[in-house]
Design a protein around this motif. Structure first.
Motif, mmCIF file in Angstrom:
data_model
loop_
_atom_site.group_PDB
_atom_site.id
_atom_site.type_symbol
_atom_site.label_atom_id
_atom_site.label_comp_id
_atom_site.label_asym_id
_atom_site.label_seq_id
_atom_site.Cartn_x
_atom_site.Cartn_y
_atom_site.Cartn_z
ATOM 1 N N PRO A 1 0.820 -1.222 0.000
ATOM 2 C CA PRO A 1 0.000 0.000 0.000
ATOM 3 C C PRO A 1 0.852 1.269 0.000
ATOM 4 C CG PRO A 1 -0.882 -1.585 1.564
ATOM 5 C CD PRO A 1 0.450 -2.105 1.121
ATOM 6 N N LEU A 2 2.011 1.223 0.661
ATOM 7 C CA LEU A 2 2.898 2.386 0.683
ATOM 8 C C LEU A 2 3.440 2.667 -0.723
ATOM 9 C CD1 LEU A 2 4.915 1.641 3.960
ATOM 10 C CD2 LEU A 2 2.943 3.163 3.669
ATOM 11 N N ALA A 3 3.710 1.605 -1.478
ATOM 12 C CA ALA A 3 4.164 1.773 -2.852
ATOM 13 C C ALA A 3 3.060 2.375 -3.719
ATOM 14 C CB ALA A 3 4.614 0.431 -3.426
ATOM 15 N N LEU A 4 1.824 1.923 -3.505
ATOM 16 C CA LEU A 4 0.700 2.468 -4.266
ATOM 17 C C LEU A 4 0.467 3.944 -3.940
ATOM 18 C CD1 LEU A 4 -1.901 -0.466 -4.020
ATOM 19 C CD2 LEU A 4 -0.602 0.238 -6.034
ATOM 20 N N ALA A 5 0.771 4.318 -2.695
ATOM 21 C CA ALA A 5 0.547 5.706 -2.278
ATOM 22 C C ALA A 5 1.421 6.685 -3.058
ATOM 23 C CB ALA A 5 0.815 5.848 -0.782
ATOM 24 N N LEU A 6 2.475 6.194 -3.695
ATOM 25 C CA LEU A 6 3.320 7.061 -4.504
ATOM 26 C C LEU A 6 2.613 7.532 -5.764
ATOM 27 C CD1 LEU A 6 6.682 5.057 -4.265
ATOM 28 C CD2 LEU A 6 6.024 7.085 -2.947
ATOM 29 N N PHE A 7 1.546 6.812 -6.147
ATOM 30 C CA PHE A 7 0.849 7.128 -7.391
ATOM 31 C C PHE A 7 -0.542 7.728 -7.166
ATOM 32 C CE2 PHE A 7 3.660 3.494 -8.009
ATOM 33 C CZ PHE A 7 4.473 3.948 -9.034
ATOM 34 N N GLY A 8 -0.969 7.814 -5.909
ATOM 35 C CA GLY A 8 -2.294 8.378 -5.653
ATOM 36 C C GLY A 8 -2.768 8.072 -4.246
ATOM 37 N N LYS A 9 -4.023 8.363 -4.003
ATOM 38 C CA LYS A 9 -4.606 8.173 -2.678
ATOM 39 C C LYS A 9 -4.938 6.697 -2.456
ATOM 40 C CE LYS A 9 -8.243 9.936 0.361
ATOM 41 N NZ LYS A 9 -9.425 10.833 0.476
ATOM 42 N N VAL A 10 -4.555 6.191 -1.272
ATOM 43 C CA VAL A 10 -4.759 4.777 -0.931
ATOM 44 C C VAL A 10 -5.556 4.682 0.374
ATOM 45 C CG1 VAL A 10 -3.602 2.628 -0.242
ATOM 46 C CG2 VAL A 10 -2.644 4.029 -2.070
ATOM 47 N N PRO A 11 -6.594 3.818 0.424
ATOM 48 C CA PRO A 11 -7.340 3.620 1.679
ATOM 49 C C PRO A 11 -6.531 2.743 2.644
ATOM 50 C CG PRO A 11 -8.230 2.188 -0.024
ATOM 51 C CD PRO A 11 -7.177 3.041 -0.683
ATOM 52 N N PHE A 12 -5.660 3.362 3.425
ATOM 53 C CA PHE A 12 -4.731 2.605 4.261
ATOM 54 C C PHE A 12 -5.448 1.736 5.298
ATOM 55 C CE2 PHE A 12 -1.723 5.912 2.829
ATOM 56 C CZ PHE A 12 -0.713 5.086 2.370
ATOM 57 N N LEU A 13 -6.499 2.264 5.928
ATOM 58 C CA LEU A 13 -7.209 1.503 6.954
ATOM 59 C C LEU A 13 -7.779 0.214 6.380
ATOM 60 C CD1 LEU A 13 -8.187 1.289 9.865
ATOM 61 C CD2 LEU A 13 -10.231 2.608 9.207
ATOM 62 N N SER A 14 -8.443 0.314 5.237
ATOM 63 C CA SER A 14 -9.018 -0.877 4.594
ATOM 64 C C SER A 14 -7.928 -1.824 4.111
ATOM 65 C CB SER A 14 -9.903 -0.460 3.416
ATOM 66 O OG SER A 14 -10.990 0.324 3.850
ATOM 67 N N SER A 15 -6.843 -1.260 3.598
ATOM 68 C CA SER A 15 -5.754 -2.089 3.071
ATOM 69 C C SER A 15 -5.093 -2.905 4.175
ATOM 70 C CB SER A 15 -4.713 -1.202 2.382
ATOM 71 O OG SER A 15 -5.256 -0.577 1.238
ATOM 72 N N TYR A 16 -4.807 -2.265 5.305
ATOM 73 C CA TYR A 16 -4.138 -2.995 6.384
ATOM 74 C C TYR A 16 -5.112 -3.900 7.141
ATOM 75 C CZ TYR A 16 0.126 -0.514 5.426
ATOM 76 O OH TYR A 16 1.264 -0.059 4.797
ATOM 77 N N SER A 17 -6.417 -3.589 7.085
ATOM 78 C CA SER A 17 -7.409 -4.496 7.663
ATOM 79 C C SER A 17 -7.435 -5.815 6.891
ATOM 80 C CB SER A 17 -8.801 -3.854 7.635
ATOM 81 O OG SER A 17 -8.871 -2.753 8.504
ATOM 82 N N VAL A 18 -7.377 -5.736 5.556
ATOM 83 C CA VAL A 18 -7.425 -6.960 4.754
ATOM 84 C C VAL A 18 -6.118 -7.744 4.886
ATOM 85 C CG1 VAL A 18 -6.558 -6.057 2.554
ATOM 86 C CG2 VAL A 18 -8.218 -7.903 2.546
ATOM 87 N N ILE A 19 -4.995 -7.048 5.088
ATOM 88 C CA ILE A 19 -3.726 -7.757 5.337
ATOM 89 C C ILE A 19 -3.802 -8.509 6.664
ATOM 90 C CG2 ILE A 19 -1.266 -7.464 5.814
ATOM 91 C CD1 ILE A 19 -1.275 -5.144 3.812
ATOM 92 N N PHE A 20 -4.392 -7.869 7.659
ATOM 93 C CA PHE A 20 -4.598 -8.529 8.955
ATOM 94 C C PHE A 20 -5.508 -9.748 8.799
ATOM 95 C CE2 PHE A 20 -7.182 -8.663 12.974
ATOM 96 C CZ PHE A 20 -6.203 -9.205 13.778
ATOM 97 N N GLY A 21 -6.587 -9.614 8.025
ATOM 98 C CA GLY A 21 -7.471 -10.754 7.763
ATOM 99 C C GLY A 21 -6.758 -11.865 7.023
ATOM 100 N N PHE A 22 -5.864 -11.507 6.100
ATOM 101 C CA PHE A 22 -5.063 -12.484 5.354
ATOM 102 C C PHE A 22 -4.212 -13.308 6.307
ATOM 103 C CE2 PHE A 22 -1.355 -13.519 2.592
ATOM 104 C CZ PHE A 22 -2.024 -14.152 1.547
ATOM 105 N N LEU A 23 -3.605 -12.640 7.289
ATOM 106 C CA LEU A 23 -2.788 -13.340 8.286
ATOM 107 C C LEU A 23 -3.650 -14.254 9.152
ATOM 108 C CD1 LEU A 23 -0.086 -13.792 9.738
ATOM 109 C CD2 LEU A 23 -0.596 -11.778 11.142
#
Length: 287
Positions: free
Chosen positions: A113-135
């Motif tokens: 998500p940090l890499a994507l943020a270089l190109f535009g706005k990223v929903p960090f809360l949703s992104s890290y929530s799904v990473i947590f769910g993946f784990l």
């Protein structure tokens, strides 16, 4: 427990297993990340992780097949059974070591998500929530695979059975939709599950009386409910099948929601199968 954890974690990286698990996970996530996020210009990593979650069917059996099966085959499990450490700590040490192996690629994924943020706005809360769910999804599957490894001496059998169980779990949502919701269907399905439970108890205890008594009692109660309150059984098997679908809970994370119910579900699966693993090892101590 710390000694067990360090020993197990080291064993995964002195062999190729830790590197294979990390490589397979990162390659799969990378392919979907390229397709969904880079080519389609999506700022949310959830769909990439959802697509890559299919690698769980390969990664988890590879990771868990040797956790306890190999020690039974080589009889080194006797050292654990007689060591001055509780079985619960042995189970948790092994489980946490396997989770740590999958944690490495997950930590790397956290930078996406940090890499994507270089190109535009990223929903960090949703992104890290799904990473947590993946784990959590992988941790629950690891607990299932560890239990299966504890009931056999063959790594191959442990891997194949783990693959089969996880594959069925992935299909459970579709299977549930095809099953009739009548009371009669539930009666037949629960009878099959009771028979499977009887064989499971016998496999763990090697005692004929206990599984037979449990099976007869459960079947008697089931028939009584069907005859007296059949409405209670209508749709019951569908609910049970849905509860075995570990993937559907992960989809709530993919949809951008940190679902506490899904978190509790995965923690319950982890707790249940760690407990069953404990009971499987405890049975060997006294057999």
């Amino acid at each position: 427990m710390l000694a067990i954890y360090k020993k197990e974690l080291k064993s995964y990286y002195t062999s190729m297993i830790g590197y294979v698990v990390a490589a397979l996970t990162l390659v799969a996530v990378g392919i979907y990340f390229y397709a969904y996020n880079l080519l389609s210009l999506s700022p949310f990593i959830g769909y990439a992780l959802s697509g890559a979650s299919i690698t769980l069917l390969i990664v988890v059996p590879i990771l868990t097949m040797r956790s306890l099966a190999e020690e039974q085959r080589s009889k080194t499990d006797q050292l654990l059974l007689t060591a001055p450490v509780s079985i619960g700590k042995v189970v948790m040490g092994k489980f946490l070591a396997m989770v740590s192996v999958i944690l490495l690629p997950v930590v790397i994924i956290c930078f996406y998500p940090l890499a994507l943020a270089l190109f535009g706005k990223v929903p960090f809360l949703s992104s890290y929530s799904v990473i947590f769910g993946f784990l959590l999804l992988y941790a629950a599957a690891i607990a299932v695979g560890m239990f299966i490894s504890s009931i056999t001496e063959s790594q191959i059998i442990a891997a194949v059975v783990s693959f089969g169980v996880l594959f069925l779990s992935f299909l459970m949502g579709g299977i549930s939709g095809m099953v009739s919701d009548t009371a009669k269907t539930s009666l037949i399905a629960f009878t099959v599950l009771i028979i499977a439970l009887v064989f499971l108890i016998y496999g763990m205890t090697k005692n004929v009386v206990v599984p037979v008594v449990v099976g007869l009692a459960a079947e008697g109660a089931l028939i009584a409910v069907y005859l007296l309150k059949s409405a209670w059984l209508a749709g019951a098997i569908n609910k049970v099948l849905n509860s075995l679908d570990i993937m559907s809970r992960f989809n709530t994370f993919v949809n951008g929601t940190l679902d506490l119910g899904a978190v509790l579900y995965y923690l319950s699966v982890i707790g249940l199968f760690c407990f069953l693993t404990y009971q499987s090892i405890e049975k060997r101590r006294w057999s």
